[in-house]
Write a protein that holds these residues in place. Structure first.
Motif, short mmCIF file in Angstrom:
data_model
loop_
_atom_site.label_atom_id
_atom_site.label_comp_id
_atom_site.label_asym_id
_atom_site.label_seq_id
_atom_site.Cartn_x
_atom_site.Cartn_y
_atom_site.Cartn_z
N ASP A 75 -58.10 81.16 3.33
CA ASP A 75 -58.40 81.08 4.76
C ASP A 75 -57.12 81.16 5.59
OD1 ASP A 75 -61.09 80.88 4.32
OD2 ASP A 75 -61.23 78.72 4.64
N GLN B 78 -63.56 78.67 9.08
CA GLN B 78 -62.26 79.15 9.53
C GLN B 78 -61.99 78.78 10.98
OE1 GLN B 78 -61.63 83.28 8.51
NE2 GLN B 78 -61.33 82.74 6.35
N ALA B 79 -63.04 78.80 11.78
CA ALA B 79 -62.87 78.41 13.18
C ALA B 79 -62.47 76.93 13.26
CB ALA B 79 -64.18 78.64 13.95
N ASN C 41 -70.47 78.01 6.46
CA ASN C 41 -70.10 79.36 6.03
C ASN C 41 -68.66 79.67 6.43
OD1 ASN C 41 -69.96 80.27 8.67
ND2 ASN C 41 -72.12 80.81 8.70
N LYS C 42 -68.22 80.78 5.96
CA LYS C 42 -66.80 81.13 6.10
C LYS C 42 -66.33 81.11 7.55
CE LYS C 42 -63.52 84.55 4.47
NZ LYS C 42 -63.38 85.91 3.91
N LYS C 43 -67.07 81.80 8.37
CA LYS C 43 -66.66 81.96 9.77
C LYS C 43 -66.52 80.60 10.46
CE LYS C 43 -67.41 86.00 12.63
NZ LYS C 43 -68.41 86.98 13.06
N GLU C 44 -67.55 79.81 10.31
CA GLU C 44 -67.53 78.48 10.90
C GLU C 44 -66.34 77.66 10.40
OE1 GLU C 44 -71.60 76.22 11.95
OE2 GLU C 44 -71.48 76.95 9.90
#
Lengths: 188, 188
Positions: free
Chosen positions: B41, B9-10, B4-7
DNA sequence: CTACTCTTAGTACCTAGTCATAAGATCTCG
DNA sequence: CGAGATCTTATGACTAGGTACTAAGAGTAG
């Protein structure tokens, strides 16, 4: 600023060497010639384009960083370890470790190898050097390989100290000895 | 690799941090998303484009090229020196000098500062450490500034040895002491 | 005057992007 | 279940700082 080809090319090389971040356009202005001339010059002198130049500068920095990072881990490469008993590491003396004048390794690198080996051999989360008594037996030169051997001589649970003896050799010749008194946490 | 996005981006931040030379296209492949997603991103995370990243890396190298020369000579910055008498240097403890676990400076850095100061204070072409007796009085933490003071206590011309005492402080608190026996050439 | 070098110009193409717009895909909540 | 929000992908126009190639004018030496 207008000069003949030879002069211009010599100056061009110097200019780019001094400041690799300069564009062809800026160089053209500086030498009062067209951008194409600058490009022909670079071609003849086989000077790469701005982006390539910047890239190599950046890569060099990166390489250096990788070399200086192990300075944060253990100095030298651990090749054998038995926790709370003994450990061995090797350290190859490179350009960056020696005095330029005489190619002799700076003492603190030998110390660092020995000290970090003493830290590593201790079976504990937290090991710090309390005291050390060291001797540099003979100077170590560029390209020599230093083998450091650590031996735990005494563990005093009461005062939370561990005593480690480190001896370093180049071709079986003693170059360094150190007695380390290490502080170890009692948290485990 | 699809997350997912958060993962993503991290991971993206970490990946670029580790290797700034990676292109959007490579990142897109790695995370199995489109190039456009990677660009969005980067936009959100305000990570500059490849060329800008490379440029800043290169610029940094250029900046500290001046700084890295003395750094290779002496660990810490010498702020005062009277040859064969005394010298003072300061050393700021940064990320790369500490144990990650507890933010305590590795002993060999304090030793390196003291040792190189002992080398520097000697008015001689060739000065090497023969022996050293050191004590770490209290641990030094990240971001602390260590002031090392070297004092030449004895010069023995006969055996070619110079004795230097180094004491290091953080905020006037003693953190390190070392007695160095330095070998000096008799060639001058 | 010709032959040669040097310089300039122009075109097509490249990489690794930016910026803006639009539309499809997924998820979430009521 | 469906509407809206969020996320993802696509597309097109434009950018810097080039390469590669062709062509033509200027200056100079023999």
């Amino acid at each position: 600023m207008r000069r003949n080809k030879k002069e211009r090319q010599a100056l061009l090389t110097a200019t780019i060497n001094e400041n690799p971040f300069v564009t062809d356009e800026e160089l053209a202005e500086k030498f009062k010639v067209s951008v194409q001339t600058i490009r022909l010059d670079r071609l003849e002198l086989s000077i790469p384009e701005l982006r390539e130049r910047i890239k190599t500068v950046a890569e060099k920095r990166f390489e250096d960083e990788v070399r200086s990072l192990p300075l944060d881990e253990v100095i030298g490469e651990i090749i054998d370890i038995e926790l709370d008993q003994s450990a061995i590491s090797i350290f190859d003396v490179k350009e960056e470790h020696v005095f330029k004048r005489n190619q002799i390794a700076r003492g603190h690198h030998l110390f660092a190898q020995a000290n970090s080996l003493a830290v590593a051999v201790i079976n504990d989360e937290l090991a710090l050097t309390a005291k050390a008594n060291i001797q540099f037996k003979r100077s170590v030169k560029l390209n020599e390989r230093v083998v450091a051997k650590a031996r735990v001589s005494k563990i005093d649970e009461n005062i939370g100290r561990t005593f480690v003896e480190v001896t370093s050799y180049v071709n079986n010749e003693l170059v360094f000895t150190g007695d380390f008194e290490m502080y170890r946490s009692k948290t485990n």
